[in-house]
Scaffold this motif. Structure first.
Motif, PDB file in Angstrom:
ATOM      1  N   LEU A  86      10.807  63.915 108.225  1.00  0.00           N
ATOM      2  CA  LEU A  86      11.695  64.621 107.295  1.00  0.00           C
ATOM      3  C   LEU A  86      11.470  66.129 107.304  1.00  0.00           C
ATOM      4  N   ILE A  87      10.525  66.593 108.116  1.00  0.00           N
ATOM      5  CA  ILE A  87      10.117  67.991 108.007  1.00  0.00           C
ATOM      6  C   ILE A  87      11.223  68.958 108.437  1.00  0.00           C
ATOM      7  N   SER A  88      12.025  68.589 109.443  1.00  0.00           N
ATOM      8  CA  SER A  88      13.028  69.567 109.856  1.00  0.00           C
ATOM      9  C   SER A  88      14.125  69.678 108.797  1.00  0.00           C
ATOM     10  N   GLU A  89      14.403  68.558 108.126  1.00  0.00           N
ATOM     11  CA  GLU A  89      15.366  68.600 107.024  1.00  0.00           C
ATOM     12  C   GLU A  89      14.824  69.469 105.892  1.00  0.00           C
ATOM     13  N   LEU A  90      13.554  69.285 105.575  1.00  0.00           N
ATOM     14  CA  LEU A  90      12.918  70.067 104.503  1.00  0.00           C
ATOM     15  C   LEU A  90      12.928  71.556 104.849  1.00  0.00           C
ATOM     16  N   ASP A  91      12.513  71.864 106.067  1.00  0.00           N
ATOM     17  CA  ASP A  91      12.442  73.272 106.450  1.00  0.00           C
ATOM     18  C   ASP A  91      13.821  73.919 106.527  1.00  0.00           C
ATOM     19  N   GLN A  92      14.822  73.139 106.933  1.00  0.00           N
ATOM     20  CA  GLN A  92      16.183  73.667 106.951  1.00  0.00           C
ATOM     21  C   GLN A  92      16.639  73.999 105.523  1.00  0.00           C
ATOM     22  N   LEU A  93      16.330  73.117 104.582  1.00  0.00           N
ATOM     23  CA  LEU A  93      16.667  73.381 103.180  1.00  0.00           C
ATOM     24  C   LEU A  93      15.980  74.660 102.706  1.00  0.00           C
ATOM     25  N   VAL A  94      14.715  74.820 103.073  1.00  0.00           N
ATOM     26  CA  VAL A  94      13.963  76.016 102.649  1.00  0.00           C
ATOM     27  C   VAL A  94      14.580  77.278 103.271  1.00  0.00           C
TER      28      VAL A  94
END
Ligand code: C2E
Ligand code: MG
Ligand code: MG
Ligand code: MG
Length: 288
Positions: A86-94
């Protein structure tokens, strides 16, 4: 009797183990949901010029507050996001939240770069850089208003593969920082390829700079390396005036830490900084 006891202990042990897995799984699902609802937010921590306490930038840090008001710490949910894919989704949100923050800061007359963290894993995604540049365009944010901080979540032997992409970002004006430098896998090869503009001195060395000659030496070495390669250096986790003074004496010009400000919500920072971007520090007496 002892056999029976052993058996019970095993059952208790395995029940506890199941419980741990169950909780982890539940947390993972909650995170997935929170991301889908964009329910995470960011706090910003100021970066400051050590000689005159002037604001020179911010770092955006992900925050997860659950519906019941409880907070999950980043050192819990970031590794979880990494293992759950899920990290790329999280980082994209950030990145998106960071762009929004930049627009709000600009509207309040504050124009300094805002850093965001990217796990090294996702940098190897061939779409990562185009997506990033696309997001900036969408929000009308210029590359020089942002600063990519590379956090290492795995060995980076293949760093050379992404060096050209990082160079492209740097040419566009974006700062690229190697986070937590001096620990973990950060190696000299990263900077000899010159795909960075900044080294962030890890807080473990800053914390001990006054007590441990070894820590002080590591800080000196990092500063010498940054000078040698024409990079900026930023000290993380500056908490005391003593640490600030030692850093200054060694030639470090920028820092970040509780001495200046904890990470805070944008609204709070805008209220404080819109009229004055110079921090007032406690006097040595007040610090005790
Ligand atoms: P980091 O990028 O090295 O961020 C610095 C951490 O040090 C932050 O912890 C910050 O709150 C803390 N800190 C700052 N000043 C001080 C100080 O004076 N004293 C002490 N003791 N701590 C200080 P935080 O927010 O808990 O974040 C932990 C780590 O989680 C970050 O370390 C970063 O590696 C990761 N992280 C946070 N947000 C994101 C994100 O959006 N994406 C990714 N991939 N990682 C993130
Ligand atoms: Mg960082
Ligand atoms: Mg760091
Ligand atoms: Mg860290």
């Amino acid at each position: 009797d002892t056999a029976r006891q052993k058996h019970l202990t095993f059952l208790e042990y395995s029940a506890g183990f199941d419980e741990e897995i169950r909780q982890r799984y539940a947390l993972m699902n909650d995170l997935r949901l929170a991301l889908a609802q964009r329910a995470l937010h960011i706090e910003l921590q100021p970066k400051v010029s050590l000689s005159d306490n002037r604001l020179i930038g911010f770092e955006a840090l992900a925050r997860w507050e659950r519906e019941d008001g409880s907070r999950v710490r980043p050192d819990q949910f970031i590794p979880l996001a990494e293992t759950a894919g899920l990290i790329s989704e999280l980082d994209q949100l950030v990145v998106e939240l960071t762009c929004e923050a930049i627009k709000q800061l600009n509207a309040a007359g504050i124009d300094v770069p805002v850093a965001f963290n990217a796990s090294s894993d996702e940098l190897f995604d061939p779409d990562y850089f185009d997506t990033l540049i696309g997001t900036l365009k969408k929000y009308g944010v210029r590359p020089e208003q942002m600063n990519l901080e590379i956090t290492e979540s795995r060995a980076m032997e293949s760093y050379e593969k992404i060096a050209p992409q990082l160079k492209r970002l740097i040419e566009m004006g974006m700062a690229v920082s190697i986070d937590d430098f001096g620990t973990g896998y950060s190696s000299l090869s990263h900077i000899t390829h010159l795909a960075a503009t900044t080294l962030k001195i890890d807080q473990v060395f800053v914390r001990q700079i006054g007590e441990s000659p070894q820590a002080a030496q590591v800080v000196e070495m990092i500063l010498r390396i940054s000078e040698r390669f024409g990079l900026n250096a930023v000290a993380e986790g500056v908490e005391t005036l003593e640490q600030r003074d030692l850093l200054l004496a060694k030639g470090c010009r920028a820092g970040q830490g509780y001495l200046y400000s904890r990470p805070q919500r944008l609204e709070v920072l805008i209220d404080k900084l819109a009229s004055n971007t110079v921090f007032t520090l406690p006097t040595p007496d007040e610090q005790g």
